[in-house]
Scaffold this motif. Structure first.
Motif, PDB file in Angstrom:
ATOM      1  N   GLY A  25      70.991  52.120   7.096  1.00 20.94           N
ATOM      2  CA  GLY A  25      69.901  51.814   8.011  1.00 20.94           C
ATOM      3  C   GLY A  25      69.387  53.033   8.740  1.00 20.94           C
ATOM      4  N   MET A  26      69.994  54.198   8.492  1.00 24.28           N
ATOM      5  CA  MET A  26      69.515  55.429   9.119  1.00 24.28           C
ATOM      6  C   MET A  26      68.175  55.835   8.524  1.00 24.28           C
ATOM      7  SD  MET A  26      72.796  57.978   9.316  1.00 24.28           S
ATOM      8  CE  MET A  26      74.370  57.506  10.019  1.00 24.28           C
ATOM      9  N   SER A  27      67.371  56.498   9.347  1.00 23.53           N
ATOM     10  CA  SER A  27      66.148  57.103   8.834  1.00 23.53           C
ATOM     11  C   SER A  27      66.526  58.341   8.034  1.00 23.53           C
ATOM     12  CB  SER A  27      65.222  57.497   9.987  1.00 23.53           C
ATOM     13  OG  SER A  27      65.784  58.591  10.723  1.00 23.53           O
ATOM     14  N   GLU A  28      65.596  58.843   7.233  1.00 26.02           N
ATOM     15  CA  GLU A  28      65.881  60.032   6.434  1.00 26.02           C
ATOM     16  C   GLU A  28      66.172  61.232   7.337  1.00 26.02           C
ATOM     17  OE1 GLU A  28      66.403  59.772   3.206  1.00 26.02           O
ATOM     18  OE2 GLU A  28      65.958  57.656   3.544  1.00 26.02           O
ATOM     19  N   GLY A  29      65.482  61.293   8.485  1.00 25.84           N
ATOM     20  CA  GLY A  29      65.759  62.375   9.430  1.00 25.84           C
ATOM     21  C   GLY A  29      67.162  62.288   9.997  1.00 25.84           C
ATOM     22  N   GLU A  30      67.619  61.065  10.270  1.00 27.18           N
ATOM     23  CA  GLU A  30      68.980  60.877  10.778  1.00 27.18           C
ATOM     24  C   GLU A  30      70.015  61.210   9.716  1.00 27.18           C
ATOM     25  OE1 GLU A  30      68.145  57.356  14.083  1.00 27.18           O
ATOM     26  OE2 GLU A  30      68.538  56.826  11.977  1.00 27.18           O
ATOM     27  N   LYS A  31      69.703  60.914   8.462  1.00 29.47           N
ATOM     28  CA  LYS A  31      70.639  61.230   7.377  1.00 29.47           C
ATOM     29  C   LYS A  31      70.828  62.739   7.241  1.00 29.47           C
ATOM     30  CE  LYS A  31      69.556  57.155   4.567  1.00 29.47           C
ATOM     31  NZ  LYS A  31      68.901  56.695   3.322  1.00 29.47           N
TER      32      LYS A  31
ATOM     33  N   ARG B 133      72.124  49.243  13.941  1.00 28.12           N
ATOM     34  CA  ARG B 133      70.997  49.038  13.025  1.00 28.12           C
ATOM     35  C   ARG B 133      71.156  47.730  12.261  1.00 28.12           C
ATOM     36  NH1 ARG B 133      68.679  54.203  12.572  1.00 28.12           N
ATOM     37  NH2 ARG B 133      68.598  54.855  14.752  1.00 28.12           N
TER      38      ARG B 133
END
Length: 263
Positions: free
Chosen positions: A159-165, A257
Protein backbone atom coordinates in the motif's frame (compact mmCIF):
# COMPACT_ATOMS: atom_id res chain seq x y z
CA UNK A 1 30.84 16.38 -21.44
CA UNK A 2 27.63 17.58 -19.74
CA UNK A 3 26.44 19.16 -23.01
CA UNK A 4 27.14 15.90 -24.85
CA UNK A 5 25.17 13.91 -22.25
CA UNK A 6 22.21 16.33 -22.51
CA UNK A 7 22.28 16.11 -26.28
CA UNK A 8 22.36 12.30 -26.11
CA UNK A 9 19.36 12.26 -23.80
CA UNK A 10 17.42 14.60 -26.08
CA UNK A 11 18.21 12.39 -29.07
CA UNK A 12 16.90 9.28 -27.33
CA UNK A 13 20.25 8.12 -25.96
CA UNK A 14 20.76 6.59 -22.52
CA UNK A 15 22.82 9.50 -21.21
CA UNK A 16 25.34 6.93 -19.92
CA UNK A 17 29.08 6.83 -20.62
CA UNK A 18 30.10 4.39 -23.34
CA UNK A 19 31.61 2.01 -20.78
CA UNK A 20 28.29 1.67 -18.94
CA UNK A 21 26.43 1.19 -22.21
CA UNK A 22 28.89 -1.63 -22.93
CA UNK A 23 28.14 -3.10 -19.49
CA UNK A 24 24.46 -3.09 -20.44
CA UNK A 25 25.28 -4.79 -23.74
CA UNK A 26 24.27 -1.76 -25.78
CA UNK A 27 27.65 -1.25 -27.44
CA UNK A 28 30.27 -3.49 -28.97
CA UNK A 29 33.94 -3.14 -28.03
CA UNK A 30 35.91 -0.47 -29.94
CA UNK A 31 36.88 -1.66 -33.39
CA UNK A 32 40.26 0.01 -33.44
CA UNK A 33 43.28 0.18 -31.19
CA UNK A 34 43.28 -2.41 -28.41
CA UNK A 35 44.18 -5.97 -29.18
CA UNK A 36 41.17 -8.33 -29.18
CA UNK A 37 42.21 -9.90 -25.86
CA UNK A 38 41.55 -6.59 -24.05
CA UNK A 39 37.89 -6.35 -23.10
CA UNK A 40 35.89 -4.28 -20.65
CA UNK A 41 35.11 -7.30 -18.42
CA UNK A 42 38.81 -8.16 -18.28
CA UNK A 43 39.72 -4.60 -17.30
CA UNK A 44 37.08 -4.57 -14.56
CA UNK A 45 38.06 -8.02 -13.28
CA UNK A 46 41.70 -6.98 -13.02
CA UNK A 47 40.77 -3.81 -11.13
CA UNK A 48 38.48 -5.72 -8.76
CA UNK A 49 41.17 -8.31 -8.04
CA UNK A 50 43.63 -5.55 -7.23
CA UNK A 51 41.15 -3.76 -4.95
CA UNK A 52 40.35 -6.99 -3.10
CA UNK A 53 44.05 -7.66 -2.63
CA UNK A 54 45.39 -4.19 -1.81
CA UNK A 55 42.44 -1.86 -1.30
CA UNK A 56 40.73 0.66 -3.52
CA UNK A 57 43.59 3.17 -3.21
CA UNK A 58 45.78 0.70 -5.11
CA UNK A 59 43.55 0.98 -8.17
CA UNK A 60 44.49 3.47 -10.86
CA UNK A 61 44.26 3.43 -14.62
CA UNK A 62 48.03 3.19 -14.89
CA UNK A 63 48.37 0.31 -12.43
CA UNK A 64 45.54 -1.66 -14.01
CA UNK A 65 47.05 -1.13 -17.46
CA UNK A 66 50.44 -2.30 -16.23
CA UNK A 67 48.92 -5.45 -14.74
CA UNK A 68 47.19 -6.14 -18.04
CA UNK A 69 50.39 -5.53 -19.97
CA UNK A 70 48.95 -2.71 -22.07
CA UNK A 71 49.38 1.05 -22.29
CA UNK A 72 47.23 3.29 -20.15
CA UNK A 73 45.81 4.88 -23.29
CA UNK A 74 44.45 1.46 -24.31
CA UNK A 75 42.21 1.47 -21.23
CA UNK A 76 40.82 4.89 -22.10
CA UNK A 77 39.29 3.38 -25.22
CA UNK A 78 37.00 1.46 -22.88
CA UNK A 79 36.82 3.59 -19.72
CA UNK A 80 37.24 7.34 -19.97
CA UNK A 81 37.94 8.02 -16.27
CA UNK A 82 38.79 6.27 -13.03
CA UNK A 83 35.37 7.24 -11.66
CA UNK A 84 33.73 5.21 -14.42
CA UNK A 85 35.97 2.28 -13.58
CA UNK A 86 34.90 2.57 -9.93
CA UNK A 87 31.22 2.31 -10.94
CA UNK A 88 31.91 -0.78 -13.03
CA UNK A 89 34.01 -2.31 -10.25
CA UNK A 90 31.28 -1.71 -7.70
CA UNK A 91 28.72 -3.28 -10.01
CA UNK A 92 30.89 -6.34 -10.50
CA UNK A 93 31.61 -6.55 -6.78
CA UNK A 94 27.98 -6.55 -5.66
CA UNK A 95 26.94 -8.94 -8.40
CA UNK A 96 23.33 -9.84 -9.07
CA UNK A 97 20.99 -10.44 -6.11
CA UNK A 98 21.06 -14.09 -5.03
CA UNK A 99 18.15 -16.30 -6.07
CA UNK A 100 15.36 -16.45 -3.55
CA UNK A 101 14.86 -19.83 -1.83
CA UNK A 102 11.78 -21.89 -2.79
CA UNK A 103 10.04 -21.05 0.50
CA UNK A 104 10.13 -17.35 -0.43
CA UNK A 105 6.95 -17.92 -2.43
CA UNK A 106 5.07 -17.81 0.87
CA UNK A 107 6.94 -14.86 2.37
CA UNK A 108 5.40 -11.52 3.16
CA UNK A 109 7.01 -8.14 2.50
CA UNK A 110 8.85 -8.15 5.85
CA UNK A 111 10.63 -11.44 5.17
CA UNK A 112 11.49 -10.36 1.63
CA UNK A 113 12.95 -7.03 2.78
CA UNK A 114 14.90 -8.79 5.54
CA UNK A 115 16.43 -11.22 3.05
CA UNK A 116 17.28 -8.33 0.73
CA UNK A 117 19.01 -6.39 3.50
CA UNK A 118 21.00 -9.33 4.83
CA UNK A 119 22.06 -10.33 1.32
CA UNK A 120 23.38 -6.81 0.66
CA UNK A 121 25.19 -6.80 3.97
CA UNK A 122 26.85 -10.14 3.21
CA UNK A 123 28.15 -8.79 -0.11
CA UNK A 124 29.61 -5.66 1.48
CA UNK A 125 31.15 -7.55 4.38
CA UNK A 126 32.83 -9.91 1.90
CA UNK A 127 34.00 -7.02 -0.32
CA UNK A 128 34.77 -4.10 2.01
CA UNK A 129 36.70 -2.29 -0.72
CA UNK A 130 33.31 -1.40 -2.27
CA UNK A 131 32.59 0.74 0.79
CA UNK A 132 35.66 2.89 0.03
CA UNK A 133 34.33 3.92 -3.37
CA UNK A 134 32.79 7.41 -3.17
CA UNK A 135 29.11 7.61 -4.06
CA UNK A 136 28.89 10.03 -6.97
CA UNK A 137 25.35 9.49 -8.17
CA UNK A 138 22.26 7.32 -8.22
CA UNK A 139 22.69 3.66 -9.27
CA UNK A 140 22.61 3.14 -13.05
CA UNK A 141 24.64 -0.05 -13.58
CA UNK A 142 23.03 -3.45 -14.30
CA UNK A 143 23.57 -5.22 -10.98
CA UNK A 144 22.88 -2.13 -8.89
CA UNK A 145 19.54 -1.70 -10.64
CA UNK A 146 18.80 -5.41 -10.16
CA UNK A 147 19.20 -4.88 -6.40
CA UNK A 148 16.92 -1.84 -6.60
CA UNK A 149 14.34 -3.88 -8.48
CA UNK A 150 14.47 -6.64 -5.85
CA UNK A 151 14.03 -4.15 -3.02
CA UNK A 152 11.11 -2.36 -4.65
CA UNK A 153 9.45 -5.64 -5.59
CA UNK A 154 9.66 -6.79 -1.96
CA UNK A 155 7.36 -3.90 -1.04
CA UNK A 156 4.68 -4.70 -3.59
CA UNK A 157 1.27 -5.02 -2.00
CA UNK A 158 2.17 -2.92 1.04
CA UNK A 159 0.00 0.00 0.00
CA UNK A 160 3.04 2.29 -0.02
CA UNK A 161 3.37 4.90 -2.72
CA UNK A 162 6.28 4.52 -5.13
CA UNK A 163 8.00 7.44 -3.39
CA UNK A 164 7.63 5.69 -0.03
CA UNK A 165 9.02 2.47 -1.49
CA UNK A 166 12.18 4.09 -2.82
CA UNK A 167 12.59 6.02 0.43
CA UNK A 168 12.29 2.74 2.33
CA UNK A 169 15.01 0.97 0.39
CA UNK A 170 17.27 4.03 0.66
CA UNK A 171 16.71 4.06 4.44
CA UNK A 172 17.45 0.35 4.85
CA UNK A 173 20.30 0.49 2.35
CA UNK A 174 21.82 3.26 4.47
CA UNK A 175 21.61 1.07 7.56
CA UNK A 176 23.28 -1.77 5.68
CA UNK A 177 26.09 0.41 4.38
CA UNK A 178 26.69 2.19 7.69
CA UNK A 179 26.84 -1.06 9.67
CA UNK A 180 29.12 -2.72 7.12
CA UNK A 181 31.40 0.34 7.06
CA UNK A 182 31.69 0.39 10.84
CA UNK A 183 32.50 -3.32 10.85
CA UNK A 184 35.15 -2.84 8.15
CA UNK A 185 36.69 0.12 10.00
CA UNK A 186 36.83 -1.81 13.26
CA UNK A 187 38.36 -4.84 11.54
CA UNK A 188 41.01 -2.64 9.93
CA UNK A 189 41.86 -1.18 13.34
CA UNK A 190 42.00 -4.63 14.94
CA UNK A 191 44.29 -5.95 12.20
CA UNK A 192 46.61 -2.96 12.62
CA UNK A 193 46.66 -3.43 16.41
CA UNK A 194 47.86 -7.00 16.06
CA UNK A 195 45.56 -8.35 18.78
CA UNK A 196 42.34 -10.38 18.70
CA UNK A 197 38.85 -8.82 18.65
CA UNK A 198 38.20 -10.20 22.16
CA UNK A 199 41.34 -8.51 23.44
CA UNK A 200 40.33 -5.21 21.86
CA UNK A 201 36.89 -5.42 23.45
CA UNK A 202 38.33 -6.41 26.81
CA UNK A 203 40.72 -3.47 26.80
CA UNK A 204 37.89 -1.10 25.88
CA UNK A 205 35.78 -2.31 28.79
CA UNK A 206 38.73 -1.97 31.18
CA UNK A 207 39.34 1.58 29.95
CA UNK A 208 35.71 2.52 30.46
CA UNK A 209 35.75 1.12 33.99
CA UNK A 210 38.83 3.18 34.82
CA UNK A 211 37.52 6.41 33.30
CA UNK A 212 33.93 6.35 34.57
CA UNK A 213 32.09 6.14 37.89
CA UNK A 214 28.44 5.87 39.01
CA UNK A 215 28.29 9.52 40.06
CA UNK A 216 29.77 10.94 36.83
CA UNK A 217 28.55 8.40 34.25
CA UNK A 218 25.61 6.51 35.74
CA UNK A 219 24.28 5.35 32.37
CA UNK A 220 27.66 4.03 31.24
CA UNK A 221 28.07 2.31 34.60
CA UNK A 222 24.77 0.50 34.14
CA UNK A 223 25.93 -0.54 30.68
CA UNK A 224 29.18 -1.97 32.07
CA UNK A 225 27.32 -3.83 34.79
CA UNK A 226 25.07 -5.47 32.21
CA UNK A 227 26.03 -8.20 29.74
CA UNK A 228 25.71 -5.89 26.75
CA UNK A 229 29.33 -6.37 25.69
CA UNK A 230 29.58 -10.09 26.36
CA UNK A 231 26.09 -11.52 26.73
CA UNK A 232 24.99 -11.94 23.11
CA UNK A 233 26.35 -14.86 21.13
CA UNK A 234 24.65 -13.59 17.99
CA UNK A 235 27.23 -11.82 15.78
CA UNK A 236 24.53 -9.98 13.83
CA UNK A 237 22.64 -8.77 16.89
CA UNK A 238 23.18 -5.04 16.37
CA UNK A 239 22.28 -5.15 12.70
CA UNK A 240 19.25 -7.33 13.32
CA UNK A 241 18.09 -5.05 16.12
CA UNK A 242 18.32 -1.91 13.98
CA UNK A 243 16.68 -3.52 10.97
CA UNK A 244 13.92 -4.92 13.16
CA UNK A 245 13.05 -1.52 14.58
CA UNK A 246 12.84 0.00 11.09
CA UNK A 247 10.60 -2.84 9.95
CA UNK A 248 8.41 -2.43 13.05
CA UNK A 249 7.82 1.19 12.09
CA UNK A 250 7.07 0.26 8.49
CA UNK A 251 4.70 -2.45 9.68
CA UNK A 252 2.65 0.20 11.48
CA UNK A 253 2.56 2.26 8.30
CA UNK A 254 1.48 -0.72 6.20
CA UNK A 255 -1.17 -1.75 8.74
CA UNK A 256 -2.56 1.78 8.62
CA UNK A 257 -2.81 1.63 4.85
CA UNK A 258 -4.57 -1.73 4.99
CA UNK A 259 -7.00 -0.39 7.60
CA UNK A 260 -7.77 2.64 5.44
CA UNK A 261 -8.39 0.33 2.49
CA UNK A 262 -10.84 -1.78 4.44
CA UNK A 263 -12.74 1.33 5.43
Amino acid sequence: MAEEDDEGAENGGTGLPASLEMAWGLRERPGKGPRPTLTLPRIVETAVTRAAREGIDAVSMGRVAKELGVSTMSLYRYVTAKEELYILMSDAGVGAPPALPPEAAGWGWRELVTQWAYAQRAVLMANPWILRIPITGAPVSPNQLAWMERGLAALAGTGMSEGEKISTIILIGGLVRNEATMAADMMDAIIKSGVSPDQVLGQYVRTLRLMTAPDTHPAVTRLLESDAFTGSDEPDFQFGFGLGRILDGLESLVAGREGAGEG
